[in-house]
Design a protein around this motif. Structure first.
Motif, short mmCIF file in Angstrom:
data_model
loop_
_atom_site.label_atom_id
_atom_site.label_comp_id
_atom_site.label_asym_id
_atom_site.label_seq_id
_atom_site.Cartn_x
_atom_site.Cartn_y
_atom_site.Cartn_z
N MET A 1 80.59 27.43 -36.73
CA MET A 1 80.72 27.30 -35.29
C MET A 1 80.91 25.84 -34.92
O MET A 1 80.28 24.97 -35.49
N GLN B 1 80.86 25.38 -28.96
CA GLN B 1 80.44 26.76 -28.82
C GLN B 1 78.92 26.88 -28.85
O GLN B 1 78.38 27.82 -28.30
N GLU B 2 78.23 25.93 -29.46
CA GLU B 2 76.78 26.00 -29.55
C GLU B 2 76.10 25.46 -28.30
O GLU B 2 74.90 25.55 -28.17
N GLN B 3 76.86 24.91 -27.38
CA GLN B 3 76.26 24.34 -26.18
C GLN B 3 76.23 25.37 -25.06
O GLN B 3 77.04 26.30 -25.02
N SER C 1 66.86 26.79 -26.02
CA SER C 1 66.83 27.91 -26.97
C SER C 1 65.52 28.70 -26.84
O SER C 1 65.52 29.91 -27.06
#
Length: 118
Positions: free
Chosen positions: A1, A5-7, A72
């Protein structure tokens, strides 16, 4: 990834209905970091803006977010931060020293003993 996209993409809805953002934040960002961003980007034309992170509350999916939690950790089945998320901002009204003294005096009066010594 990829990192993009991880934000999480988040915009902040102010009490008057205007928005700050959207901006992207990594999952490790704390709620306090989000609040610092809000303070830094607070519109200059608005009166009574927040001064510290403790002057703000962030609400997401009906839940008040704690300063020490990361994004998270704040994820829930109701709101999984997919797409753009809107968080509601509540500004606490500043309290003056006199108001705090009045509250303390009232609390002291409320705890009187109701006993009668005969």
């Amino acid at each position: 990834m990829s990192a993009v996209q991880e934000q999480f993409e988040i915009k902040f809805r102010l009490p008057d209905g205007t928005d700050i953002g959207p901006r992207r934040f990594p999952p490790a960002s704390t709620v306090a970091t989000l609040k610092e961003t809000i303070i830094a980007q607070w519109p200059k034309d608005k009166e009574k803006g927040p001064r510290t992170v403790n002057d703000l509350k962030l609400i997401n999916a009906g839940k008040i977010l704690e300063n020490n939690k990361t994004l998270s950790e704040c994820k829930s089945p109701i709101c999984d931060f997919s797409g753009m998320t809107t968080m509601h901002v509540v500004v606490r009204a500043p309290t003056s020293g006199k108001q705090s003294e009045k509250r303390a005096a009232k609390k002291a009066k409320d705890f009187r003993c109701g006993c009668a010594i005969m």
